[in-house]
Scaffold this motif. Structure first.
Motif, PDB file in Angstrom:
ATOM      1  N   ALA A  97       0.849  -1.178   0.000  1.00  0.00           N
ATOM      2  CA  ALA A  97       0.000   0.000   0.000  1.00  0.00           C
ATOM      3  C   ALA A  97       0.889   1.234   0.000  1.00  0.00           C
ATOM      4  O   ALA A  97       1.739   1.387   0.894  1.00  0.00           O
ATOM      5  N   ASP A  98       0.721   2.073  -0.991  1.00  0.00           N
ATOM      6  CA  ASP A  98       1.559   3.264  -1.143  1.00  0.00           C
ATOM      7  C   ASP A  98       0.815   4.504  -0.656  1.00  0.00           C
ATOM      8  O   ASP A  98      -0.235   4.856  -1.204  1.00  0.00           O
ATOM      9  N   HIS A  99       1.401   5.145   0.353  1.00  0.00           N
ATOM     10  CA  HIS A  99       0.843   6.393   0.858  1.00  0.00           C
ATOM     11  C   HIS A  99       1.649   7.546   0.270  1.00  0.00           C
ATOM     12  O   HIS A  99       2.867   7.450   0.127  1.00  0.00           O
ATOM     13  N   SER A 100       0.969   8.630  -0.042  1.00  0.00           N
ATOM     14  CA  SER A 100       1.605   9.734  -0.759  1.00  0.00           C
ATOM     15  C   SER A 100       2.822  10.286  -0.043  1.00  0.00           C
ATOM     16  O   SER A 100       3.794  10.701  -0.687  1.00  0.00           O
ATOM     17  N   TRP A 101       2.778  10.366   1.305  1.00  0.00           N
ATOM     18  CA  TRP A 101       3.954  10.889   1.986  1.00  0.00           C
ATOM     19  C   TRP A 101       4.496   9.980   3.081  1.00  0.00           C
ATOM     20  O   TRP A 101       5.592  10.197   3.565  1.00  0.00           O
ATOM     21  N   LEU A 102       3.755   8.956   3.451  1.00  0.00           N
ATOM     22  CA  LEU A 102       4.252   8.048   4.483  1.00  0.00           C
ATOM     23  C   LEU A 102       5.048   6.882   3.905  1.00  0.00           C
ATOM     24  O   LEU A 102       5.713   6.151   4.645  1.00  0.00           O
ATOM     25  N   GLY A 103       4.934   6.707   2.582  1.00  0.00           N
ATOM     26  CA  GLY A 103       5.704   5.639   1.965  1.00  0.00           C
ATOM     27  C   GLY A 103       4.905   4.374   1.756  1.00  0.00           C
ATOM     28  O   GLY A 103       3.686   4.395   1.738  1.00  0.00           O
ATOM     29  N   ARG A 104       5.614   3.269   1.606  1.00  0.00           N
ATOM     30  CA  ARG A 104       5.002   1.988   1.272  1.00  0.00           C
ATOM     31  C   ARG A 104       4.910   1.086   2.495  1.00  0.00           C
ATOM     32  O   ARG A 104       5.870   0.931   3.250  1.00  0.00           O
ATOM     33  N   TYR A 105       3.759   0.479   2.620  1.00  0.00           N
ATOM     34  CA  TYR A 105       3.544  -0.534   3.645  1.00  0.00           C
ATOM     35  C   TYR A 105       3.451  -1.904   2.978  1.00  0.00           C
ATOM     36  O   TYR A 105       2.911  -2.032   1.880  1.00  0.00           O
ATOM     37  N   TRP A 106       3.974  -2.916   3.694  1.00  0.00           N
ATOM     38  CA  TRP A 106       3.950  -4.291   3.165  1.00  0.00           C
ATOM     39  C   TRP A 106       3.191  -5.210   4.115  1.00  0.00           C
ATOM     40  O   TRP A 106       3.225  -5.042   5.335  1.00  0.00           O
ATOM     41  N   GLY A 107       2.559  -6.202   3.509  1.00  0.00           N
ATOM     42  CA  GLY A 107       1.999  -7.278   4.306  1.00  0.00           C
ATOM     43  C   GLY A 107       3.061  -8.319   4.585  1.00  0.00           C
ATOM     44  O   GLY A 107       4.217  -8.179   4.181  1.00  0.00           O
ATOM     45  N   GLN A 108       2.662  -9.388   5.240  1.00  0.00           N
ATOM     46  CA  GLN A 108       3.625 -10.411   5.633  1.00  0.00           C
ATOM     47  C   GLN A 108       3.862 -11.440   4.528  1.00  0.00           C
ATOM     48  O   GLN A 108       4.815 -12.215   4.602  1.00  0.00           O
ATOM     49  N   GLY A 109       3.020 -11.431   3.519  1.00  0.00           N
ATOM     50  CA  GLY A 109       3.181 -12.330   2.391  1.00  0.00           C
ATOM     51  C   GLY A 109       2.392 -13.620   2.530  1.00  0.00           C
ATOM     52  O   GLY A 109       2.088 -14.073   3.643  1.00  0.00           O
ATOM     53  N   THR A 110       2.040 -14.181   1.390  1.00  0.00           N
ATOM     54  CA  THR A 110       1.352 -15.471   1.362  1.00  0.00           C
ATOM     55  C   THR A 110       1.983 -16.313   0.250  1.00  0.00           C
ATOM     56  O   THR A 110       2.237 -15.817  -0.847  1.00  0.00           O
ATOM     57  N   GLN A 111       2.264 -17.563   0.563  1.00  0.00           N
ATOM     58  CA  GLN A 111       2.958 -18.434  -0.371  1.00  0.00           C
ATOM     59  C   GLN A 111       1.995 -19.001  -1.404  1.00  0.00           C
ATOM     60  O   GLN A 111       0.922 -19.517  -1.053  1.00  0.00           O
ATOM     61  N   VAL A 112       2.412 -18.904  -2.652  1.00  0.00           N
ATOM     62  CA  VAL A 112       1.694 -19.545  -3.753  1.00  0.00           C
ATOM     63  C   VAL A 112       2.645 -20.534  -4.399  1.00  0.00           C
ATOM     64  O   VAL A 112       3.754 -20.168  -4.803  1.00  0.00           O
ATOM     65  N   THR A 113       2.224 -21.785  -4.489  1.00  0.00           N
ATOM     66  CA  THR A 113       3.035 -22.815  -5.116  1.00  0.00           C
ATOM     67  C   THR A 113       2.206 -23.498  -6.190  1.00  0.00           C
ATOM     68  O   THR A 113       1.118 -24.002  -5.916  1.00  0.00           O
ATOM     69  N   VAL A 114       2.743 -23.476  -7.397  1.00  0.00           N
ATOM     70  CA  VAL A 114       2.057 -24.104  -8.528  1.00  0.00           C
ATOM     71  C   VAL A 114       2.870 -25.319  -8.944  1.00  0.00           C
ATOM     72  O   VAL A 114       4.023 -25.184  -9.364  1.00  0.00           O
ATOM     73  N   SER A 115       2.288 -26.473  -8.832  1.00  0.00           N
ATOM     74  CA  SER A 115       2.993 -27.711  -9.165  1.00  0.00           C
ATOM     75  C   SER A 115       2.775 -28.063 -10.636  1.00  0.00           C
ATOM     76  O   SER A 115       1.725 -27.790 -11.209  1.00  0.00           O
ATOM     77  N   SER A 116       3.811 -28.648 -11.208  1.00  0.00           N
ATOM     78  CA  SER A 116       3.726 -29.001 -12.638  1.00  0.00           C
ATOM     79  C   SER A 116       3.197 -30.417 -12.812  1.00  0.00           C
ATOM     80  O   SER A 116       3.013 -31.156 -11.863  1.00  0.00           O
TER      81      SER A 116
END
Length: 116
Positions: A97-116
Motif C-alpha cells: 500500500a503506497d501512501h503519498s507521503w508516508l511511503g510503502r507498507y507491506w503485508g507479511q506475504g502469502t505463499q503460492v506454489t504451482v505444481s507441474s
C-alpha cells in the motif's frame, strides 16, 4: 500504523486458480496505489499488479490476461484473482500500500506454489 494481512495462498496444480486477499486495518482510500508483488528466492521482489485510488490498473507482462486485481473500498480489501496458473507463478505474494507521503507498507506475504 497500517497493517496489511494477505490470505488465499496455497498449493495448486498447473492450470488452477487462486484468489488472494489483502485486508487493510484502515481505509484503503488513504493510499494512492494498492498492489501485489511476487518474490522468489534469489530474485528481487517484482510488481505483479497494481490499482490506483481512481481505479487505474497495471499488470506485469506475465500477469496480463490471467490475473485480475480488484478492490472493495467498503471492506478495505484488495484482491488478486489468478487463473491458468503456471509453475513460474510460484513465489511469496506480498500486498503493498503506497501512501503519498508516508511511503510503502507491506503485508507479511502469502505463499503460492504451482505444481507441474
Amino acid at each position: 500504523q497500517v497493517q496489511l494481512v494477505e490470505s488465499g495462498g496455497g498449493l495448486v496444480q498447473t492450470g488452477g486458480s487462486l484468489r488472494l486477499s489483502c485486508a487493510a486495518s484502515g481505509s484503503i482510500l488513504n493510499f494512492s496505489v494498492m498492489g501485489w508483488h511476487r518474490q522468489v528466492p534469489g530474485k528481487q521482489r517484482e510488481s505483479v499488479a497494481s490499482i490506483t485510488r481512481t481505479g487505474t490498473i497495471n499488470y506485469s507482462d506475465s500477469a496480463k490476461g490471467r490475473f485480475t486485481i480488484s478492490r472493495d473500498n467498503a471492506k478495505n480489501t484488495v484482491y488478486l484473482q489468478m487463473i491458468s496458473l503456471k509453475p513460474e507463478d510460484t513465489g511469496v505474494y506480498y500486498c503493498a500500500a503506497d501512501h503519498s507521503w508516508l511511503g510503502r507498507y507491506w503485508g507479511q506475504g502469502t505463499q503460492v506454489t504451482v505444481s507441474s
